[in-house]
Scaffold this motif. Structure first.
Motif, PDB file in Angstrom:
ATOM      1  N   ASP A 149      19.247  61.971  39.450  1.00 55.79           N
ATOM      2  CA  ASP A 149      19.406  61.332  38.141  1.00 55.79           C
ATOM      3  C   ASP A 149      20.065  59.967  38.228  1.00 55.79           C
ATOM      4  OD1 ASP A 149      18.296  63.562  36.924  1.00 55.79           O
ATOM      5  OD2 ASP A 149      20.241  64.543  36.644  1.00 55.79           O
ATOM      6  N   LEU A 150      20.472  59.540  39.399  1.00 59.41           N
ATOM      7  CA  LEU A 150      21.098  58.225  39.542  1.00 59.41           C
ATOM      8  C   LEU A 150      20.076  57.134  39.265  1.00 59.41           C
ATOM      9  CD1 LEU A 150      23.807  56.819  40.507  1.00 59.41           C
ATOM     10  CD2 LEU A 150      22.673  56.617  42.739  1.00 59.41           C
ATOM     11  N   LEU A 151      20.420  56.207  38.382  1.00 57.29           N
ATOM     12  CA  LEU A 151      19.501  55.119  38.070  1.00 57.29           C
ATOM     13  C   LEU A 151      19.236  54.296  39.330  1.00 57.29           C
ATOM     14  CD1 LEU A 151      21.044  53.930  34.667  1.00 57.29           C
ATOM     15  CD2 LEU A 151      19.071  55.424  35.031  1.00 57.29           C
ATOM     16  N   PRO A 152      17.965  53.938  39.604  1.00 53.63           N
ATOM     17  CA  PRO A 152      17.662  53.202  40.846  1.00 53.63           C
ATOM     18  C   PRO A 152      18.494  51.938  41.019  1.00 53.63           C
ATOM     19  CG  PRO A 152      15.641  53.982  39.811  1.00 53.63           C
ATOM     20  CD  PRO A 152      16.736  54.281  38.848  1.00 53.63           C
ATOM     21  N   ALA A 153      18.744  51.225  39.913  1.00 58.02           N
ATOM     22  CA  ALA A 153      19.523  49.991  40.005  1.00 58.02           C
ATOM     23  C   ALA A 153      20.995  50.254  40.293  1.00 58.02           C
ATOM     24  CB  ALA A 153      19.393  49.195  38.711  1.00 58.02           C
ATOM     25  N   ASN A 154      21.412  51.518  40.226  1.00 56.21           N
ATOM     26  CA  ASN A 154      22.820  51.856  40.434  1.00 56.21           C
ATOM     27  C   ASN A 154      23.114  52.397  41.827  1.00 56.21           C
ATOM     28  OD1 ASN A 154      23.291  51.014  37.867  1.00 56.21           O
ATOM     29  ND2 ASN A 154      23.868  53.003  37.046  1.00 56.21           N
TER      30      ASN A 154
ATOM     31  N   PRO B  51      34.463  44.922  50.770  1.00 62.57           N
ATOM     32  CA  PRO B  51      33.125  44.407  50.470  1.00 62.57           C
ATOM     33  C   PRO B  51      32.287  45.367  49.627  1.00 62.57           C
ATOM     34  CG  PRO B  51      33.688  43.906  52.721  1.00 62.57           C
ATOM     35  CD  PRO B  51      34.764  44.829  52.213  1.00 62.57           C
ATOM     36  N   ALA B  52      32.404  46.674  49.888  1.00 64.62           N
ATOM     37  CA  ALA B  52      31.611  47.645  49.130  1.00 64.62           C
ATOM     38  C   ALA B  52      32.005  47.652  47.658  1.00 64.62           C
ATOM     39  CB  ALA B  52      31.785  49.041  49.728  1.00 64.62           C
ATOM     40  N   ILE B  53      33.307  47.775  47.393  1.00 62.43           N
ATOM     41  CA  ILE B  53      33.770  47.800  45.997  1.00 62.43           C
ATOM     42  C   ILE B  53      33.606  46.419  45.360  1.00 62.43           C
ATOM     43  CG2 ILE B  53      35.763  48.259  44.510  1.00 62.43           C
ATOM     44  CD1 ILE B  53      36.746  50.182  46.742  1.00 62.43           C
ATOM     45  N   GLY B  54      33.812  45.370  46.158  1.00 56.05           N
ATOM     46  CA  GLY B  54      33.630  44.012  45.637  1.00 56.05           C
ATOM     47  C   GLY B  54      32.201  43.735  45.215  1.00 56.05           C
ATOM     48  N   LEU B  55      31.227  44.250  45.983  1.00 54.54           N
ATOM     49  CA  LEU B  55      29.832  44.074  45.594  1.00 54.54           C
ATOM     50  C   LEU B  55      29.567  44.754  44.258  1.00 54.54           C
ATOM     51  CD1 LEU B  55      26.929  43.192  46.055  1.00 54.54           C
ATOM     52  CD2 LEU B  55      26.591  45.254  47.446  1.00 54.54           C
ATOM     53  N   ALA B  56      30.068  45.974  44.093  1.00 56.87           N
ATOM     54  CA  ALA B  56      29.904  46.674  42.814  1.00 56.87           C
ATOM     55  C   ALA B  56      30.539  45.875  41.682  1.00 56.87           C
ATOM     56  CB  ALA B  56      30.519  48.067  42.900  1.00 56.87           C
ATOM     57  N   ALA B  57      31.709  45.288  41.933  1.00 58.64           N
ATOM     58  CA  ALA B  57      32.375  44.484  40.907  1.00 58.64           C
ATOM     59  C   ALA B  57      31.529  43.261  40.535  1.00 58.64           C
ATOM     60  CB  ALA B  57      33.748  44.040  41.401  1.00 58.64           C
ATOM     61  N   ALA B  58      30.943  42.611  41.535  1.00 60.62           N
ATOM     62  CA  ALA B  58      30.116  41.436  41.250  1.00 60.62           C
ATOM     63  C   ALA B  58      28.867  41.804  40.457  1.00 60.62           C
ATOM     64  CB  ALA B  58      29.733  40.746  42.561  1.00 60.62           C
TER      65      ALA B  58
ATOM     66  N   VAL C  92      31.841  58.646  32.063  1.00 64.16           N
ATOM     67  CA  VAL C  92      30.984  57.461  32.143  1.00 64.16           C
ATOM     68  C   VAL C  92      29.519  57.731  31.824  1.00 64.16           C
ATOM     69  CG1 VAL C  92      32.502  56.364  33.818  1.00 64.16           C
ATOM     70  CG2 VAL C  92      30.584  57.758  34.632  1.00 64.16           C
ATOM     71  N   GLY C  93      29.115  58.977  31.615  1.00 63.40           N
ATOM     72  CA  GLY C  93      27.697  59.251  31.393  1.00 63.40           C
ATOM     73  C   GLY C  93      26.885  58.875  32.619  1.00 63.40           C
ATOM     74  N   ASP C  94      25.866  58.032  32.441  1.00 64.07           N
ATOM     75  CA  ASP C  94      25.038  57.645  33.588  1.00 64.07           C
ATOM     76  C   ASP C  94      25.483  56.325  34.209  1.00 64.07           C
ATOM     77  OD1 ASP C  94      24.237  55.838  31.665  1.00 64.07           O
ATOM     78  OD2 ASP C  94      22.126  56.451  31.637  1.00 64.07           O
ATOM     79  N   ARG C  95      26.643  55.803  33.802  1.00 59.74           N
ATOM     80  CA  ARG C  95      27.145  54.546  34.372  1.00 59.74           C
ATOM     81  C   ARG C  95      27.916  54.842  35.670  1.00 59.74           C
ATOM     82  NH1 ARG C  95      28.667  54.409  29.282  1.00 59.74           N
ATOM     83  NH2 ARG C  95      30.886  54.513  29.850  1.00 59.74           N
ATOM     84  N   VAL C  96      27.161  55.212  36.682  1.00 59.15           N
ATOM     85  CA  VAL C  96      27.702  55.513  38.007  1.00 59.15           C
ATOM     86  C   VAL C  96      27.012  54.608  39.013  1.00 59.15           C
ATOM     87  CG1 VAL C  96      28.003  57.248  39.812  1.00 59.15           C
ATOM     88  CG2 VAL C  96      28.157  57.921  37.413  1.00 59.15           C
ATOM     89  N   LEU C  97      27.785  53.831  39.760  1.00 53.43           N
ATOM     90  CA  LEU C  97      27.275  53.009  40.856  1.00 53.43           C
ATOM     91  C   LEU C  97      27.708  53.641  42.167  1.00 53.43           C
ATOM     92  CD1 LEU C  97      28.011  49.256  39.926  1.00 53.43           C
ATOM     93  CD2 LEU C  97      25.778  50.319  40.183  1.00 53.43           C
ATOM     94  N   VAL C  98      26.764  53.936  43.038  1.00 48.76           N
ATOM     95  CA  VAL C  98      27.081  54.461  44.363  1.00 48.76           C
ATOM     96  C   VAL C  98      26.779  53.369  45.384  1.00 48.76           C
ATOM     97  CG1 VAL C  98      26.578  56.217  46.094  1.00 48.76           C
ATOM     98  CG2 VAL C  98      26.560  56.829  43.664  1.00 48.76           C
ATOM     99  N   VAL C  99      27.757  53.116  46.253  1.00 43.16           N
ATOM    100  CA  VAL C  99      27.579  52.127  47.319  1.00 43.16           C
ATOM    101  C   VAL C  99      27.556  52.877  48.638  1.00 43.16           C
ATOM    102  CG1 VAL C  99      28.389  49.955  48.302  1.00 43.16           C
ATOM    103  CG2 VAL C  99      28.972  50.535  45.926  1.00 43.16           C
ATOM    104  N   THR C 100      26.465  52.769  49.369  1.00 42.17           N
ATOM    105  CA  THR C 100      26.328  53.515  50.615  1.00 42.17           C
ATOM    106  C   THR C 100      25.576  52.684  51.642  1.00 42.17           C
ATOM    107  OG1 THR C 100      25.823  55.721  51.494  1.00 42.17           O
ATOM    108  CG2 THR C 100      24.126  54.668  50.134  1.00 42.17           C
TER     109      THR C 100
END
Length: 370
Positions: free
Chosen positions: A83-88, A100-107, A61-69
């Motif tokens: 290196d994680l993009l702030p918006a991610n 809810p965590a994965i659903g938020l990332a999906a939205a 995925v390169g830098d297309r990583v979303l972390v939900v915490t």
């Protein structure tokens, strides 16, 4: 963005979603609510489980990583993943379980790209044979583009009672994904006899909670039973400042119960058999299996400075993390975990019971230790 490897692993429409939550209570006192297991190096690699997870996903995925915490872990995640993009980095005000965590990332992904595919991979799992992992994710993405929810099912190595299972059905004939099969059902954690039956049948795989699906498809499947949740998640994705007000209204529910199980019953779930080494590092016994035997202390697995261990005739796991010398003498399958404010002494046989011990500490007013 990292350069794709010669095998062409980079998937242009895939974003990795890494839910980084939980407290890993069976790994107490190493893992605490304020410093859960995904933030720790538990394998001796020099990187935390979270860092290992992201590095494993980068070729895809390169830098297309979303972390939900959660709020209390956000600073540590930022520090470990500079290196994680702030918006991610998506920050939950409070724990609501995996859906809810994965659903938020999906939205969020749906707003960025209606055709985006997400792959959800826990922050605290250990995966061996990364090239096999990437190849199976490629197959899962091809099936996800067909509108399916796809799970990676781990080939069982023993009749484990601590994992859920997926019942595997017919091949689906997805182009470029020969191993993709119909997932007939998700099965709860079985007892020992039923687990042995599952494994011997050859038609069940472990459910490791790894899902690949189009973001819009996931929200569509979720909306069949939880339309209000989808409305709320889309509102938060549109206006992130609304999360504090709305997050607490979301139900606590796992992605298995909210989406995977009903979608499987409706014929919308596929499974890709995943024949790579996998472990969720669920307790100290499984951790001991991941660590090599100490060259200095034959029979022991040592997690931490080996010079702090003195042993004669013992086997098991010792984690000297308190700065003190730990001495073991003539003990079999022992587990000793030494930290600055607490010491755990048990056996591998009782490692699953550590979670209950943490509940006892809370009940007796020792929450500062948990």
């Amino acid at each position: 963005m990292p350069t794709p490897d010669p095998a062409g692993d980079l998937v242009p429409d895939l974003t990795a979603v890494v839910p980084a939550g939980g407290s890993g209570t069976r790994l107490w006192p190493l893992s605490r609510a304020a410093s859960p297991k995904f933030l720790h190096d538990l394998t001796g690699s020099g990187r935390s489980l979270l860092q290992d997870t992201v590095e494993r996903l980068r070729p895809l995925v390169g830098d297309r990583v979303l972390v939900v915490t959660g709020t209390r872990h956000a600073d540590a995640v930022r520090e470990q993943l500079p290196d994680l993009l702030p918006a991610n980095l998506l920050v939950e005000p409070g724990p609501r379980d995996s859906m809810p965590a994965i659903g938020l990332a999906a939205a969020v992904l749906e707003r960025r790209d209606p055709e985006a595919v997400l792959g959800s991979f826990a922050a605290d799992h250990v995966i061996e044979q990364p090239e096999v992992f990437r190849e199976r994710v490629h197959q899962a993405v091809r099936a996800a583009r067909e509108g399916l929810l796809v799970t990676l099912g781990i080939t069982p190595t023993r009749p484990a009672t601590g994992f859920g299972y997926v019942r595997v059905g017919r091949a689906l004939g997805v182009t470029g994904a020969p191993q993709v099969r119909h997932a007939e059902a998700f099965v709860e954690k079985p007892d020992a006899a039923l687990a042995a039956e599952y494994v011997s049948s050859g038609t069940y795989l472990w459910n490791a909670g790894m899902f690949v699906v189009r973001a819009g498809t996931l929200l569509e499947l979720l909306a069949t039973r939880h339309p209000r949740m989808v409305q709320t998640l889309r509102r938060v994705a549109e206006d992130p400042s609304a999360i504090e007000e709305l997050w607490g209204s979301l139900p606590r529910i796992s992605i298995d119960h909210a989406v995977a199980e009903p979608a499987a019953a409706a014929g919308r779930v596929a499974v890709v058999p995943a024949p790579f080494g996998w472990d969720d590092v669920g307790d100290f016994s499984s951790l001991a299996d991941l660590l090599p035997e100490s060259a200095e202390h034959p029979g022991l697995r040592v997690l931490g400075p080996g010079h702090l261990v003195v042993d004669e005739g013992s086997t098991g796991l010792v984690a000297p993390r308190g700065g003190r010398t730990v001495v073991t003498l003539g003990l079999q399958d022992v587990v000793v975990v030494d930290t600055p404010d607490a010491v755990l002494v048990t056996t591998r046989q009782h490692c699953q019971d550590v979670k209950g011990l943490v509940e006892t500490l809370r009940r007796t007013g020792r929450e500062e230790l948990t």
